[in-house]
Write a protein that holds these residues in place. Structure first.
Motif, PDB file in Angstrom:
ATOM      1  N   ASP A 132       0.782  -1.134  -0.006  1.00 48.96           N
ATOM      2  CA  ASP A 132       0.023  -0.039  -0.071  1.00 48.96           C
ATOM      3  C   ASP A 132       0.911   1.278  -0.114  1.00 48.96           C
ATOM      4  OD1 ASP A 132      -1.677   1.969   0.523  1.00 48.96           O
ATOM      5  OD2 ASP A 132      -2.915   0.982   2.073  1.00 48.96           O
ATOM      6  N   PRO A 133       0.698   2.047  -1.078  1.00 46.76           N
ATOM      7  CA  PRO A 133       1.733   3.314  -1.074  1.00 46.76           C
ATOM      8  C   PRO A 133       1.573   4.097   0.060  1.00 46.76           C
ATOM      9  CG  PRO A 133       0.425   3.133  -2.832  1.00 46.76           C
ATOM     10  CD  PRO A 133      -0.066   2.273  -2.184  1.00 46.76           C
ATOM     11  N   ASP A 134       0.325   4.213   0.828  1.00 41.73           N
ATOM     12  CA  ASP A 134       0.140   4.890   2.134  1.00 41.73           C
ATOM     13  C   ASP A 134       1.104   4.333   3.240  1.00 41.73           C
ATOM     14  OD1 ASP A 134      -1.185   7.062   0.958  1.00 41.73           O
ATOM     15  OD2 ASP A 134      -3.214   6.104   1.455  1.00 41.73           O
ATOM     16  N   LEU A 135       0.956   3.070   3.295  1.00 43.83           N
ATOM     17  CA  LEU A 135       1.769   2.459   4.467  1.00 43.83           C
ATOM     18  C   LEU A 135       3.272   2.379   4.038  1.00 43.83           C
ATOM     19  CD1 LEU A 135      -0.125  -0.841   5.241  1.00 43.83           C
ATOM     20  CD2 LEU A 135       0.024   1.374   6.488  1.00 43.83           C
ATOM     21  N   LEU A 136       3.578   2.604   2.764  1.00 40.74           N
ATOM     22  CA  LEU A 136       4.962   2.501   2.718  1.00 40.74           C
ATOM     23  C   LEU A 136       5.418   3.843   2.642  1.00 40.74           C
ATOM     24  CD1 LEU A 136       5.154   0.630  -0.920  1.00 40.74           C
ATOM     25  CD2 LEU A 136       6.115  -0.240   1.470  1.00 40.74           C
ATOM     26  N   ARG A 137       4.745   5.037   2.639  1.00 41.65           N
ATOM     27  CA  ARG A 137       4.915   6.462   2.894  1.00 41.65           C
ATOM     28  C   ARG A 137       5.290   6.564   4.644  1.00 41.65           C
ATOM     29  NH1 ARG A 137       1.354  10.826   3.589  1.00 41.65           N
ATOM     30  NH2 ARG A 137       2.582  12.801   3.315  1.00 41.65           N
ATOM     31  N   TRP A 138       4.499   5.838   5.073  1.00 39.87           N
ATOM     32  CA  TRP A 138       4.809   6.102   6.738  1.00 39.87           C
ATOM     33  C   TRP A 138       5.787   5.414   7.175  1.00 39.87           C
ATOM     34  CZ3 TRP A 138       4.275   8.102  11.100  1.00 39.87           C
ATOM     35  CH2 TRP A 138       4.728   7.257  12.361  1.00 39.87           C
ATOM     36  N   VAL A 139       6.102   4.287   6.709  1.00 41.42           N
ATOM     37  CA  VAL A 139       7.251   3.410   7.065  1.00 41.42           C
ATOM     38  C   VAL A 139       8.591   4.437   6.562  1.00 41.42           C
ATOM     39  CG1 VAL A 139       8.900   1.494   6.534  1.00 41.42           C
ATOM     40  CG2 VAL A 139       6.422   1.232   7.147  1.00 41.42           C
ATOM     41  N   HIS A 140       8.596   4.926   5.394  1.00 44.92           N
ATOM     42  CA  HIS A 140       9.538   5.713   5.174  1.00 44.92           C
ATOM     43  C   HIS A 140       9.702   6.971   5.976  1.00 44.92           C
ATOM     44  CE1 HIS A 140      12.476   8.065   2.302  1.00 44.92           C
ATOM     45  NE2 HIS A 140      11.305   8.896   2.526  1.00 44.92           N
ATOM     46  N   ILE A 141       8.637   7.589   6.066  1.00 41.76           N
ATOM     47  CA  ILE A 141       8.848   8.799   6.940  1.00 41.76           C
ATOM     48  C   ILE A 141       9.374   8.596   8.180  1.00 41.76           C
ATOM     49  CG2 ILE A 141       7.339  10.626   8.067  1.00 41.76           C
ATOM     50  CD1 ILE A 141       5.746  10.661   5.500  1.00 41.76           C
ATOM     51  N   ALA A 142       8.821   7.694   8.968  1.00 42.10           N
ATOM     52  CA  ALA A 142       9.204   7.296  10.162  1.00 42.10           C
ATOM     53  C   ALA A 142      10.975   6.811  10.200  1.00 42.10           C
ATOM     54  CB  ALA A 142       8.451   6.190  10.788  1.00 42.10           C
ATOM     55  N   GLU A 143      11.177   6.105   9.278  1.00 46.19           N
ATOM     56  CA  GLU A 143      12.599   5.983   9.148  1.00 46.19           C
ATOM     57  C   GLU A 143      13.635   7.060   8.895  1.00 46.19           C
ATOM     58  OE1 GLU A 143      12.644   1.259   7.202  1.00 46.19           O
ATOM     59  OE2 GLU A 143      13.196   2.947   6.096  1.00 46.19           O
TER      60      GLU A 143
END
Length: 289
Positions: A132-143
């Motif tokens: 899911d692009p939104d979940l990938l975005r969250w993981v990336h932002i947190a990292e």
């Protein structure tokens, strides 16, 4: 083997796994075009010992998204095989940061293939997909928020304001290749994106279990519990209050600003010293994906 080399080898073996030396030689020894130059911000940040602290902070922060946490809790082997997951994470960061374009593309393709097979239903009944692009975005932002903050506080070579923006933009290249949408490309956009996502975050039993596992019963030998505890305390010390409360983590401002920060600096300097012993360049020291 002297003390410095022995310590560096022990740390590298934990982070990179049994195939680490061969993989390191392939990543750093293969000739070919690379996305990022040797002095670029992404190379400096991801090759710094502060990544140990940033990685722990990222895992704690990522756990606050119920759907992302459900995917990790139901599909990841981070409890049953923590070192295997760590070596895979380390390999991905190394391939996409230091590797040739070809190796980076191969690593991204492998992760996308794995993500395509991960789906399920969170405890609150919502479906999720790892791609899911939104979940990938969250993981990336947190990292990226965690890696950059850890480097700001504990990194050996500080970045200028321009270089901090460049770092965020460089990491966005990899995030978009993984399938994330609307990823930030500046520090200001990173802060805005994190603020926009806060309403989606929540305290869940899985998130609290993850925090207890990482902080109280970590997958490290007894001999390494004390230095690991120092890194973990430094990671918690960088979490904002809004992230600590749902994870039930304490806040000790004076202690964190003095004792914890001082111990974190000593720990990261020692790790950096050990892993910079003569020999091939080490892989990035991260505990996150």
């Amino acid at each position: 083997m002297d003390v410095r080399s022995a310590l560096g080898s022990m740390i590298f073996a934990r982070v990179a796994g049994e195939e680490g030396p061969a993989r390191r030689e392939r990543i750093h020894g293969t000739h070919g075009p690379r996305r990022f130059g040797p002095d670029s911000p992404i190379v400096r940040v991801h090759g710094d010992a502060s990544m140990f602290i940033g990685g722990l902070r990222a895992l704690l922060l990522q756990s606050l998204h119920p759907l992302a946490m459900a995917a990790v809790d139901q599909h990841s082997g981070f409890r049953g095989d923590p070192w295997g997951r760590l070596s895979r994470t380390s390999s991905f960061l190394a391939e996409t940061t230091f590797g040739t374009d070809e190796h980076a593309d191969q690593a991204i393709a492998v992760v996308r293939s794995v993500h395509a097979r991960i789906q399920g239903t969170a405890p609150d009944g919502r479906p999720y997909r790892a791609d899911d692009p939104d979940l990938l975005r969250w993981v990336h932002i947190a990292e990226i928020d965690s890696f950059l903050r850890a480097h700001d506080r504990y990194g050996r070579q500080r970045l200028s304001p321009y270089e901090r923006d460049e770092y965020v933009a460089q990491t966005a290249v990899v995030a978009r290749a993984l399938g994330a949408d609307e990823v930030p490309t500046t520090v200001a956009e990173l802060a805005e994106s994190l603020a926009d996502l806060r309403p989606q975050l929540a305290s869940t039993p899985a998130a609290r279990r993850t925090a207890r596992y990482l902080l109280l019963t970590p997958p490290v030998p007894l001999a390494l519990r004390a230095p690991y505890g120092t890194l973990a305390a430094a990671a918690v010390g960088m979490l904002p209050g809004w992230a600590r409360r749902p994870l039930r983590l304490p806040r000790l401002p004076v202690t964190e600003a003095t004792v914890v920060r001082g111990a974190g600096l000593v720990a990261t300097r020692t790790i950096g010293w050990a892993m910079s012993a003569p020999g091939p360049a080490p892989e990035p020291a991260s505990t996150s994906t």
